[in-house]
Design a protein around this motif. Structure first.
Motif, PDB file in Angstrom:
ATOM      1  N   VAL A 227       0.655  -1.106   0.075  1.00 10.50           N
ATOM      2  CA  VAL A 227      -0.432  -0.008  -0.419  1.00 10.50           C
ATOM      3  C   VAL A 227       1.019   1.196  -0.060  1.00 10.50           C
ATOM      4  O   VAL A 227       0.097   2.065   0.355  1.00 10.50           O
ATOM      5  N   GLY A 228       2.254   1.444  -0.094  1.00  2.00           N
ATOM      6  CA  GLY A 228       3.200   2.684  -0.254  1.00  2.00           C
ATOM      7  C   GLY A 228       3.647   3.040   0.673  1.00  2.00           C
ATOM      8  O   GLY A 228       3.407   3.957   1.106  1.00  2.00           O
ATOM      9  N   LEU A 229       2.884   2.623   2.097  1.00  3.45           N
ATOM     10  CA  LEU A 229       3.159   2.621   3.563  1.00  3.45           C
ATOM     11  C   LEU A 229       4.562   2.608   4.144  1.00  3.45           C
ATOM     12  O   LEU A 229       4.902   1.852   4.702  1.00  3.45           O
ATOM     13  N   THR A 230       5.790   3.688   3.659  1.00  2.36           N
ATOM     14  CA  THR A 230       7.243   3.050   4.249  1.00  2.36           C
ATOM     15  C   THR A 230       7.573   5.257   5.075  1.00  2.36           C
ATOM     16  O   THR A 230       7.118   5.865   4.486  1.00  2.36           O
ATOM     17  N   GLY A 231       8.717   4.400   5.672  1.00  4.29           N
ATOM     18  CA  GLY A 231       9.144   5.989   6.365  1.00  4.29           C
ATOM     19  C   GLY A 231       8.053   6.343   6.978  1.00  4.29           C
ATOM     20  O   GLY A 231       7.169   5.882   7.886  1.00  4.29           O
ATOM     21  N   SER A 232       7.578   8.047   6.657  1.00  5.46           N
ATOM     22  CA  SER A 232       7.178   8.476   7.273  1.00  5.46           C
ATOM     23  C   SER A 232       5.670   8.863   5.755  1.00  5.46           C
ATOM     24  O   SER A 232       4.962  10.013   7.152  1.00  5.46           O
ATOM     25  N   THR A 233       6.006   8.508   5.543  1.00  2.00           N
ATOM     26  CA  THR A 233       4.108   8.365   4.835  1.00  2.00           C
ATOM     27  C   THR A 233       3.403   8.025   5.376  1.00  2.00           C
ATOM     28  O   THR A 233       3.195   7.457   6.538  1.00  2.00           O
ATOM     29  N   THR A 234       1.709   8.113   5.321  1.00  2.84           N
ATOM     30  CA  THR A 234       0.541   8.747   5.859  1.00  2.84           C
ATOM     31  C   THR A 234      -0.190   7.239   4.826  1.00  2.84           C
ATOM     32  O   THR A 234      -0.037   8.091   4.045  1.00  2.84           O
ATOM     33  N   ILE A 235      -1.397   6.919   5.924  1.00  2.91           N
ATOM     34  CA  ILE A 235      -2.397   6.425   5.348  1.00  2.91           C
ATOM     35  C   ILE A 235      -3.900   6.794   6.170  1.00  2.91           C
ATOM     36  O   ILE A 235      -3.498   6.755   7.375  1.00  2.91           O
ATOM     37  N   GLU A 236      -4.946   7.258   5.564  1.00  7.15           N
ATOM     38  CA  GLU A 236      -5.895   6.759   5.937  1.00  7.15           C
ATOM     39  C   GLU A 236      -6.509   5.769   6.620  1.00  7.15           C
ATOM     40  O   GLU A 236      -6.848   5.323   5.787  1.00  7.15           O
ATOM     41  N   LEU A 237      -6.829   5.404   7.668  1.00 11.09           N
ATOM     42  CA  LEU A 237      -7.191   4.144   8.907  1.00 11.09           C
ATOM     43  C   LEU A 237      -8.362   4.909   9.067  1.00 11.09           C
ATOM     44  O   LEU A 237      -9.172   5.493   9.954  1.00 11.09           O
ATOM     45  N   PRO A 238      -9.433   4.190   8.040  1.00 14.79           N
ATOM     46  CA  PRO A 238     -11.138   4.148   8.542  1.00 14.79           C
ATOM     47  C   PRO A 238     -11.158   3.603   9.911  1.00 14.79           C
ATOM     48  O   PRO A 238     -10.874   2.545   9.729  1.00 14.79           O
ATOM     49  N   TYR A 239     -12.612   4.012  10.522  1.00 14.86           N
ATOM     50  CA  TYR A 239     -12.569   3.141  11.492  1.00 14.86           C
ATOM     51  C   TYR A 239     -14.724   3.913  11.479  1.00 14.86           C
ATOM     52  O   TYR A 239     -15.104   4.953  11.070  1.00 14.86           O
ATOM     53  N   VAL A 240     -15.351   2.520  11.851  1.00 14.23           N
ATOM     54  CA  VAL A 240     -16.863   2.961  12.391  1.00 14.23           C
ATOM     55  C   VAL A 240     -16.873   2.926  14.086  1.00 14.23           C
ATOM     56  O   VAL A 240     -16.641   1.334  14.139  1.00 14.23           O
ATOM     57  N   THR A 241     -16.710   4.055  15.000  1.00 15.80           N
ATOM     58  CA  THR A 241     -17.324   4.057  15.620  1.00 15.80           C
ATOM     59  C   THR A 241     -18.636   3.662  16.103  1.00 15.80           C
ATOM     60  O   THR A 241     -20.023   3.653  15.781  1.00 15.80           O
ATOM     61  N   ARG A 242     -19.512   1.838  16.499  1.00 11.82           N
ATOM     62  CA  ARG A 242     -20.509   1.673  17.064  1.00 11.82           C
ATOM     63  C   ARG A 242     -20.758   1.927  18.832  1.00 11.82           C
ATOM     64  O   ARG A 242     -19.974   1.490  19.768  1.00 11.82           O
ATOM     65  N   GLY A 243     -21.987   2.902  19.160  1.00 19.01           N
ATOM     66  CA  GLY A 243     -22.052   2.823  20.225  1.00 19.01           C
ATOM     67  C   GLY A 243     -23.405   1.638  21.025  1.00 19.01           C
ATOM     68  O   GLY A 243     -24.557   2.263  20.048  1.00 19.01           O
ATOM     69  N   PHE A 244     -24.028   1.517  21.580  1.00 19.65           N
ATOM     70  CA  PHE A 244     -24.826   1.608  22.021  1.00 19.65           C
ATOM     71  C   PHE A 244     -25.146   1.703  23.611  1.00 19.65           C
ATOM     72  O   PHE A 244     -24.391   1.615  25.093  1.00 19.65           O
ATOM     73  N   ARG A 245     -26.137   1.866  24.065  1.00 18.35           N
ATOM     74  CA  ARG A 245     -26.993   2.495  24.854  1.00 18.35           C
ATOM     75  C   ARG A 245     -28.364   1.244  25.884  1.00 18.35           C
ATOM     76  O   ARG A 245     -29.135   1.141  25.029  1.00 18.35           O
ATOM     77  N   ALA A 246     -28.267   1.565  27.402  1.00 16.34           N
ATOM     78  CA  ALA A 246     -29.703   0.714  28.064  1.00 16.34           C
ATOM     79  C   ALA A 246     -29.574   1.860  29.070  1.00 16.34           C
ATOM     80  O   ALA A 246     -28.938   2.022  30.092  1.00 16.34           O
ATOM     81  N   THR A 247     -31.008   1.616  29.883  1.00 21.48           N
ATOM     82  CA  THR A 247     -31.175   2.094  30.937  1.00 21.48           C
ATOM     83  C   THR A 247     -31.909   1.038  31.689  1.00 21.48           C
ATOM     84  O   THR A 247     -32.506   0.492  31.588  1.00 21.48           O
ATOM     85  N   ARG A 248     -30.944   1.221  32.901  1.00 22.27           N
ATOM     86  CA  ARG A 248     -31.300   0.486  34.010  1.00 22.27           C
ATOM     87  C   ARG A 248     -33.043   0.345  34.643  1.00 22.27           C
ATOM     88  O   ARG A 248     -33.359   2.305  35.330  1.00 22.27           O
ATOM     89  N   PRO A 249     -34.044  -0.139  34.239  1.00 27.07           N
ATOM     90  CA  PRO A 249     -35.403   0.902  35.442  1.00 27.07           C
ATOM     91  C   PRO A 249     -35.627   0.997  35.841  1.00 27.07           C
ATOM     92  O   PRO A 249     -34.612   0.731  37.214  1.00 27.07           O
ATOM     93  N   ILE A 250     -35.950   2.363  36.230  1.00 22.67           N
ATOM     94  CA  ILE A 250     -36.692   2.726  37.679  1.00 22.67           C
ATOM     95  C   ILE A 250     -37.259   2.106  38.854  1.00 22.67           C
ATOM     96  O   ILE A 250     -37.041   1.883  40.007  1.00 22.67           O
ATOM     97  N   ARG A 251     -37.726   1.097  38.107  1.00 22.34           N
ATOM     98  CA  ARG A 251     -38.697   0.044  39.507  1.00 22.34           C
ATOM     99  C   ARG A 251     -38.064  -1.602  38.706  1.00 22.34           C
ATOM    100  O   ARG A 251     -37.969  -1.758  37.111  1.00 22.34           O
TER     101      ARG A 251
END
Length: 251
Positions: A227-251
């Motif tokens: 991919v030509g990543l040598t020395g100080s050459t840079t590349i874009e590393l793509p991410y998908v951030t996945r978030g999950f949330r839930a609530t503790r019931p009040i009762r």
């Protein structure tokens, strides 16, 4: 980083590499996880479980929360204390938290839920959360839709999180039920050295034999050259951030 096997407590051996190589979490994603407790108007107390070197902890505090950190590895907590001074830090796991009943407004786990036993962890987190409190789970996942990243994952192991996602959303148990999910796409500019360190911060590499590491290193070298990543050459590393949330019931 939480409990399931010895790999989860292997990171302390490379805490400095972990801190420098692992990406931060998008602020918008953490704010989404904490949305309901931030809207309450008071400064919430959030437990970062499987906190590692504090990658998530610092985003929690920047969002306007007080934090308490929990991790099974004392070496990781030493690094966290340097990175996020003043945050209480305790040895513990998601299944056995050193926190009082109903003492926190939210519990977040970053890159960690795939290490836990979900039934025991859900019950224990439910114990320490106040009624109406939030369980938040978040992962930065390398985007496999990009061909060179897919090849990278074949070299370095897709990891426990992706294996878990192959079966659906993260498993949770009582007192939690439905998980809400959001995703964020972004990229990180990396050099060959930074990408190498990212690999070396992974549990599969830390616990590999010398022969296994040598094989991984050879395959990485071939990939980087292609991919030509040598020395100080840079590349874009793509991410998908996945978030999950839930609530503790009040009762």
């Amino acid at each position: 980083m939480v409990s399931r096997d010895n790999s989860s407590t292997s990171f302390g051996a490379v805490a400095d590499v972990y801190e420098s190589a692992r990406p931060d979490y998008p602020s918008a994603a953490v704010e989404w996880l904490l949305e309901s407790v931030l809207e309450a108007g008071e400064r919430p107390l959030v437990a970062d479980v499987g906190a590692g070197t504090g990658k998530l902890t610092r985003i929690i505090t920047a969002a306007g929360c007080d934090a308490v950190a929990v991790d099974p590895d004392p070496a990781m907590l030493d690094a966290l204390r340097d990175a996020v001074p003043g945050v209480p830090a305790h040895v513990g796991t998601a299944e056995s938290l050193p926190l009082d009943d109903g003492s926190v407004d939210a519990v977040l786990l970053g890159q960690a839920w795939h290490w836990v036993e979900p039934v025991a962890a859900s019950a224990e987190i439910g114990r320490v959360l106040r009624p109406g409190g939030t369980l938040g789970l978040i992962w930065n996942i390398r985007d496999e839709s990009v061909p060179w990243v897919r090849r990278l994952n074949s070299v370095v192991s897709r990891g426990g999180a992706l294996a878990m996602f192959d079966d659906g959303p993260p498993p949770v148990a009582e007192p939690f039920h439905q998980l809400d999910e959001e995703r964020w796409t972004w990229s990180r500019t990396v050099t060959r050295s930074q990408l190498t360190d990212l690999v070396k911060s992974r549990s599969f590499y830390i616990t590999a034999t010398t022969d296994e590491r040598n094989g991984i290193d050879r395959n990485l070298t071939a990939l980087f050259d292609d991919v030509g990543l040598t020395g100080s050459t840079t590349i874009e590393l793509p991410y998908v951030t996945r978030g999950f949330r839930a609530t503790r019931p009040i009762r």
